[in-house]
Motif scaffolding. Structure first.
Motif, PDB file in Angstrom:
ATOM      1  N   TRP A   1      -9.633   6.545  -1.644  1.00  0.00           N
ATOM      2  CA  TRP A   1      -8.177   6.503  -1.820  1.00  0.00           C
ATOM      3  C   TRP A   1      -7.592   7.828  -2.311  1.00  0.00           C
ATOM      4  N   GLY A   2      -8.220   8.419  -3.336  1.00  0.00           N
ATOM      5  CA  GLY A   2      -7.676   9.631  -3.943  1.00  0.00           C
ATOM      6  C   GLY A   2      -7.753  10.808  -2.978  1.00  0.00           C
ATOM      7  N   SER A   3      -8.963  11.077  -2.468  1.00  0.00           N
ATOM      8  CA  SER A   3      -9.179  12.262  -1.631  1.00  0.00           C
ATOM      9  C   SER A   3      -8.410  12.168  -0.322  1.00  0.00           C
TER      10      SER A   3
ATOM     11  N   PHE B   1     -10.353   0.654   3.447  1.00  0.00           N
ATOM     12  CA  PHE B   1      -9.204  -0.004   2.820  1.00  0.00           C
ATOM     13  C   PHE B   1      -9.749  -1.154   1.954  1.00  0.00           C
ATOM     14  N   THR B   2     -10.110  -0.833   0.712  1.00  0.00           N
ATOM     15  CA  THR B   2     -10.807  -1.785  -0.175  1.00  0.00           C
ATOM     16  C   THR B   2     -10.056  -3.103  -0.452  1.00  0.00           C
ATOM     17  N   PRO B   3      -8.708  -3.125  -0.509  1.00  0.00           N
ATOM     18  CA  PRO B   3      -8.061  -4.401  -0.840  1.00  0.00           C
ATOM     19  C   PRO B   3      -8.429  -5.547   0.108  1.00  0.00           C
TER      20      PRO B   3
ATOM     21  N   GLY C   1      -8.474   9.531  -9.006  1.00  0.00           N
ATOM     22  CA  GLY C   1      -9.011   8.187  -8.788  1.00  0.00           C
ATOM     23  C   GLY C   1      -9.916   7.689  -9.890  1.00  0.00           C
ATOM     24  N   ASP C   2     -10.852   6.819  -9.494  1.00  0.00           N
ATOM     25  CA  ASP C   2     -11.692   6.115 -10.459  1.00  0.00           C
ATOM     26  C   ASP C   2     -12.589   7.019 -11.299  1.00  0.00           C
ATOM     27  N   CYS C   3     -12.831   8.254 -10.845  1.00  0.00           N
ATOM     28  CA  CYS C   3     -13.719   9.128 -11.632  1.00  0.00           C
ATOM     29  C   CYS C   3     -12.922   9.923 -12.666  1.00  0.00           C
TER      30      CYS C   3
ATOM     31  N   ALA D   1       2.308  -6.964   2.385  1.00  0.00           N
ATOM     32  CA  ALA D   1       2.170  -5.728   1.587  1.00  0.00           C
ATOM     33  C   ALA D   1       0.898  -4.977   2.006  1.00  0.00           C
ATOM     34  N   TYR D   2      -0.220  -5.695   2.136  1.00  0.00           N
ATOM     35  CA  TYR D   2      -1.462  -5.014   2.488  1.00  0.00           C
ATOM     36  C   TYR D   2      -1.453  -4.500   3.919  1.00  0.00           C
ATOM     37  N   LEU D   3      -0.763  -5.242   4.775  1.00  0.00           N
ATOM     38  CA  LEU D   3      -0.659  -4.793   6.164  1.00  0.00           C
ATOM     39  C   LEU D   3       0.102  -3.466   6.225  1.00  0.00           C
TER      40      LEU D   3
HETATM   41  P1  FAD Z   1     -13.176   5.377  -3.749  1.00  0.00           P
HETATM   42  O1  FAD Z   1     -12.103   4.819  -2.914  1.00  0.00           O
HETATM   43  O2  FAD Z   1     -14.267   4.483  -4.203  1.00  0.00           O
HETATM   44  O3  FAD Z   1     -13.812   6.585  -2.943  1.00  0.00           O
HETATM   45  C1  FAD Z   1     -14.861   7.356  -3.439  1.00  0.00           C
HETATM   46  C2  FAD Z   1     -15.361   8.249  -2.325  1.00  0.00           C
HETATM   47  O4  FAD Z   1     -16.334   9.146  -2.837  1.00  0.00           O
HETATM   48  C3  FAD Z   1     -16.053   7.462  -1.218  1.00  0.00           C
HETATM   49  O5  FAD Z   1     -15.712   8.025   0.011  1.00  0.00           O
HETATM   50  C4  FAD Z   1     -17.514   7.680  -1.511  1.00  0.00           C
HETATM   51  O6  FAD Z   1     -18.334   7.569  -0.371  1.00  0.00           O
HETATM   52  C5  FAD Z   1     -17.487   9.109  -2.025  1.00  0.00           C
HETATM   53  N1  FAD Z   1     -18.618   9.498  -2.856  1.00  0.00           N
HETATM   54  C6  FAD Z   1     -19.370   8.727  -3.671  1.00  0.00           C
HETATM   55  N2  FAD Z   1     -20.331   9.468  -4.257  1.00  0.00           N
HETATM   56  C7  FAD Z   1     -20.183  10.723  -3.799  1.00  0.00           C
HETATM   57  C8  FAD Z   1     -20.871  11.955  -4.033  1.00  0.00           C
HETATM   58  N3  FAD Z   1     -21.916  12.032  -4.850  1.00  0.00           N
HETATM   59  N4  FAD Z   1     -20.446  13.050  -3.374  1.00  0.00           N
HETATM   60  C9  FAD Z   1     -19.376  12.990  -2.533  1.00  0.00           C
HETATM   61  N5  FAD Z   1     -18.702  11.878  -2.278  1.00  0.00           N
HETATM   62  C10 FAD Z   1     -19.092  10.759  -2.921  1.00  0.00           C
HETATM   63  N6  FAD Z   1      -7.061  -1.428  -6.058  1.00  0.00           N
HETATM   64  C11 FAD Z   1      -5.779  -1.754  -5.873  1.00  0.00           C
HETATM   65  O7  FAD Z   1      -4.896  -1.026  -6.344  1.00  0.00           O
HETATM   66  N7  FAD Z   1      -5.422  -2.863  -5.175  1.00  0.00           N
HETATM   67  C12 FAD Z   1      -6.336  -3.681  -4.619  1.00  0.00           C
HETATM   68  O8  FAD Z   1      -6.002  -4.692  -4.006  1.00  0.00           O
HETATM   69  C13 FAD Z   1      -7.703  -3.357  -4.777  1.00  0.00           C
HETATM   70  N8  FAD Z   1      -8.661  -4.137  -4.241  1.00  0.00           N
HETATM   71  C14 FAD Z   1      -9.970  -3.815  -4.404  1.00  0.00           C
HETATM   72  C15 FAD Z   1     -10.940  -4.632  -3.847  1.00  0.00           C
HETATM   73  C16 FAD Z   1     -12.286  -4.342  -4.011  1.00  0.00           C
HETATM   74  C17 FAD Z   1     -13.317  -5.241  -3.420  1.00  0.00           C
HETATM   75  C18 FAD Z   1     -12.654  -3.185  -4.745  1.00  0.00           C
HETATM   76  C19 FAD Z   1     -14.103  -2.847  -4.920  1.00  0.00           C
HETATM   77  C20 FAD Z   1     -11.700  -2.379  -5.312  1.00  0.00           C
HETATM   78  C21 FAD Z   1     -10.346  -2.682  -5.150  1.00  0.00           C
HETATM   79  N9  FAD Z   1      -9.353  -1.881  -5.711  1.00  0.00           N
HETATM   80  C22 FAD Z   1      -8.037  -2.198  -5.521  1.00  0.00           C
HETATM   81  C23 FAD Z   1      -9.713  -0.699  -6.486  1.00  0.00           C
HETATM   82  C24 FAD Z   1      -9.691   0.544  -5.571  1.00  0.00           C
HETATM   83  O9  FAD Z   1     -10.471   0.329  -4.432  1.00  0.00           O
HETATM   84  C25 FAD Z   1     -10.218   1.760  -6.302  1.00  0.00           C
HETATM   85  O10 FAD Z   1      -9.506   1.946  -7.484  1.00  0.00           O
HETATM   86  C26 FAD Z   1     -10.093   2.984  -5.403  1.00  0.00           C
HETATM   87  O11 FAD Z   1     -10.967   2.846  -4.311  1.00  0.00           O
HETATM   88  C27 FAD Z   1     -10.399   4.257  -6.148  1.00  0.00           C
HETATM   89  O12 FAD Z   1     -10.245   5.321  -5.271  1.00  0.00           O
HETATM   90  P2  FAD Z   1     -11.173   6.608  -5.394  1.00  0.00           P
HETATM   91  O13 FAD Z   1     -10.705   7.569  -4.364  1.00  0.00           O
HETATM   92  O14 FAD Z   1     -11.267   7.051  -6.783  1.00  0.00           O
HETATM   93  O15 FAD Z   1     -12.631   6.067  -5.043  1.00  0.00           O
END
Ligand code: FAD
Ligand code: NAI
Length: 509
Positions: free
Chosen positions: A52-54, A79-81, A360-362, A478-480
């Motif tokens: 999502w972030g990148s 699309f995790t949702p 994002g999450d990190c 919304a998700y669509l």
């Molecule tokens: P991610 O989307 O997890 O992406 C991380 C990326 O980094 C991935 O491409 C991965 O392959 C890559 N990566 C991993 N390790 C490495 C590495 N060592 N080197 C390089 N790349 C790497 N949030 C909402 O707001 N609404 C929702 O409805 C919702 N539903 C969800 C449903 C599920 C089942 C889950 C699991 C999560 C849900 N979330 C939802 C939370 C949301 O998905 C996360 O907060 C979001 O994905 C975070 O985005 P991100 O870019 O930080 O990480």
């Protein structure tokens, strides 16, 4: 009749125009234009991850300003949702995946993509070490990528809290592979339970589906699974009806702790009606291949340890920091007090560094780890980087204009250059005015099964909480609308229609 004929003609023409527009959009999408080659004199911007972030950053980034390199073990955006819907086949996983090659190929200047894990980031040498962990490896599968600017968007891994047996015996729900594994296991449990001469206890165990973690992931999955049973499994395999059972285990006193009290009550009531059992104040302490050991509170208030047999175990207890992020944190003294990820400042710069950003999450910026936060952070960084590039261009222009002014042969030319300097200075000031990142919360949504959803929506005057069947249609629309591409949207709609018309597929792949 003449008026009617004109209305008909206009409707026909506008429908034709609309179709032509969509058709042209699809054609254009499939025919990317030539891309500019990256300019080696520009700074190298390395982006880790395609989540999502990148991806939100890459979507809005003007790639002409940098040499952009993307590194991720996943060559698609997910699309995790809608991932919980893939565990039962309501949605096919490819419908919510978007190849990164598709959208990177549409950027003005070419972007390099390496399918690899970043194994180490050396903040001092400004190098990312990468490793190809896919099944097929070439002669080179490990190398290094230098950077001038780095964006860490690697997300988080599944939290297990070191509980024994979790990694070995349970399924997570974060990636496409996890959803596929769960889908397969559900059917494996069902078919094994109907095997000749299976004992009643074993049938009960195999058809006991346990979900650990009552956050949105656990709740949405439990709802989807019960739907699958009610609409499909019960019909095609009626002999399992008396034993199929979903249990949600949660350590806290209630599920969905981040939602409003009214929606928590509504969810718990709906689960009761759906016959999903909720075990709150119950903490899983140990996992074996056939049962979990959970600590709950007995009627006398004393702690009791109970063995709960299961056929399928889905573990959804939240996020933990990835090793590559932990290692980076250890290199930076300013990160020593951070536990949940990379502490960032209000411009998302990793504290203690000057050229590393995190999204994002990190990243730890006092927001919940959600897709909403990650995508807003990514979009903010794209704006920031675009502005930074403009600043450099304007500063170079100013330097050149100052030289021109000094060399101007007469007053008239000098005045002309001076006017230009004023104009560029004005633009530079405007560009430099970019404020810090501010998150705008749109609300939280979760599917809770039997075509019901809950929503905490941020409204002008405050929060608005709603749950039920209408909210479910809101959840769907919304998700669509949030899906990555038109292609994703069409595929998701087709999957919904397919599941409604023919039911979900109960074959085990
Ligand atoms: P991610 O989307 O997890 O992406 C991380 C990326 O980094 C991935 O491409 C991965 O392959 C890559 N990566 C991993 N390790 C490495 C590495 N060592 N080197 C390089 N790349 C790497 N949030 C909402 O707001 N609404 C929702 O409805 C919702 N539903 C969800 C449903 C599920 C089942 C889950 C699991 C999560 C849900 N979330 C939802 C939370 C949301 O998905 C996360 O907060 C979001 O994905 C975070 O985005 P991100 O870019 O930080 O990480
Ligand atoms: P979470 O962190 O939201 O919930 C995990 C739950 O597991 C907690 O309630 C915790 O008390 C419980 N738990 C932890 N250890 C346990 C144990 N040993 N035994 C029993 N219970 C235990 O995790 P989740 O649901 O994976 O969500 C992660 C993030 O993704 C959150 O920020 C969430 O908001 C977001 N998300 C949002 C969704 C939505 O908005 N619809 C859907 C899915 C995730």
């Amino acid at each position: 009749f003449r008026t009617l004929r004109w209305i008909w003609r206009l409707t026909y023409l506008s429908a034709l125009g609309g179709l032509g527009y969509v058709g042209y959009g699809i054609y254009q999408n499939r025919m990317p234009a030539e891309q500019d080659e990256p300019d080696p004199n520009k700074k190298t911007l390395v982006v880790l991850g395609t989540g999502w972030g990148s991806v939100s950053l890459l979507k809005k980034l003007d790639t002409e300003n940098y040499n952009v390199v993307v590194i991720s073990p996943r060559n698609y955006f997910l699309f995790t949702p809608l991932l919980p819907s893939c565990t039962t086949g309501t949605i096919e996983h490819r419908s919510i995946m978007e190849p990164v090659r598709n959208f990177l190929r549409h950027k003005k200047a070419a972007v390099k993509f390496y399918e690899a894990d970043a194994t180490k980031i050396d903040a001092e040498k400004k190098i990312v070490y990468i490793s190809d962990d896919s099944e097929i490896k070439g002669a080179t599968s490990e190398t290094e990528v230098p950077y001038d600017m780095l964006v860490v968007g690697v997300g988080a891994e599944n939290a297990t809290f070191g509980i024994p047996g979790v990694r070995e015996h349970s399924c997570f729900l974060k990636e496409v592979g996890d959803a596929q594994k769960i889908r397969k296991r559900i059917m494996d449990c069902v078919e094994t339970a109907t095997f000749k001469n299976q004992s009643p206890e074993e049938i009960k165990r195999l058809l006991h589906m346990v979900v650990v973690g009552g956050g949105p992931t656990g709740v949405e999955f439990a709802g989807e699974l019960q739907d699958f049973f009610e609409s499909d499994l019960r019909k095609w395999i009626p002999e399992i009806a008396g034993n199929f059972h979903v249990t949600l285990v949660e350590a806290l006193p209630n599920v969905l702790p981040s939602f409003s009290k009214q929606l928590i009550d509504y969810t718990e009531q709906t689960f009761k009606e759906e016959t999903i059992e909720i075990r709150t104040k119950t903490t899983v302490k140990n996992v074996t291949d056939t049962y979990i050991e959970a600590e709950g509170t007995g009627p006398d208030g004393k702690k009791v340890l109970e063995k709960i047999p299961y056929g399928l175990l889905v573990w959804a207890t939240g996020n933990a920091v990835r090793p590559v992020v932990k290692d980076l944190m250890n290199q930076i003294p300013a990160q020593k007090d951070s536990r949940r990820g990379l502490a960032v400042n209000e411009y998302l710069v990793v504290k203690g560094t000057e050229d590393i950003w995190a999204v994002g999450d990190c990243a730890v910026a006092n927001y919940a780890p959600t897709a909403q936060v990650a995508s807003q952070e990514g979009a903010f960084l794209a704006r920031l980087f675009n502005q930074m590039a403009k600043t450099q261009t304007f500063e170079a222009e100013l330097a050149q204009l100052s030289e021109d002014q000094a060399r101007a042969p007469n007053k008239e030319t000098r005045d002309e250059v001076f006017a230009n300097i004023k104009e560029v200075q004005k633009r530079l000031r405007r560009v430099k005015q970019m404020g810090p990142f501010e998150y705008s919360h749109q609300g939280s949504l979760a599917y809770i099964g039997s075509e019901k959803a809950v929503a905490d929506i941020s409204w002008l005057t405050g929060n608005f909480a709603t749950g039920g069947s209408l909210t479910y249609y809101f959840w769907r629309s919304a998700y669509l609308s949030m899906c990555f591409s038109t292609r994703n949207r069409v595929l998701v709609i087709l999957d919904w229609v397919k599941a409604k018309m023919f039911g979900r597929d109960v074959s085990r792949e």
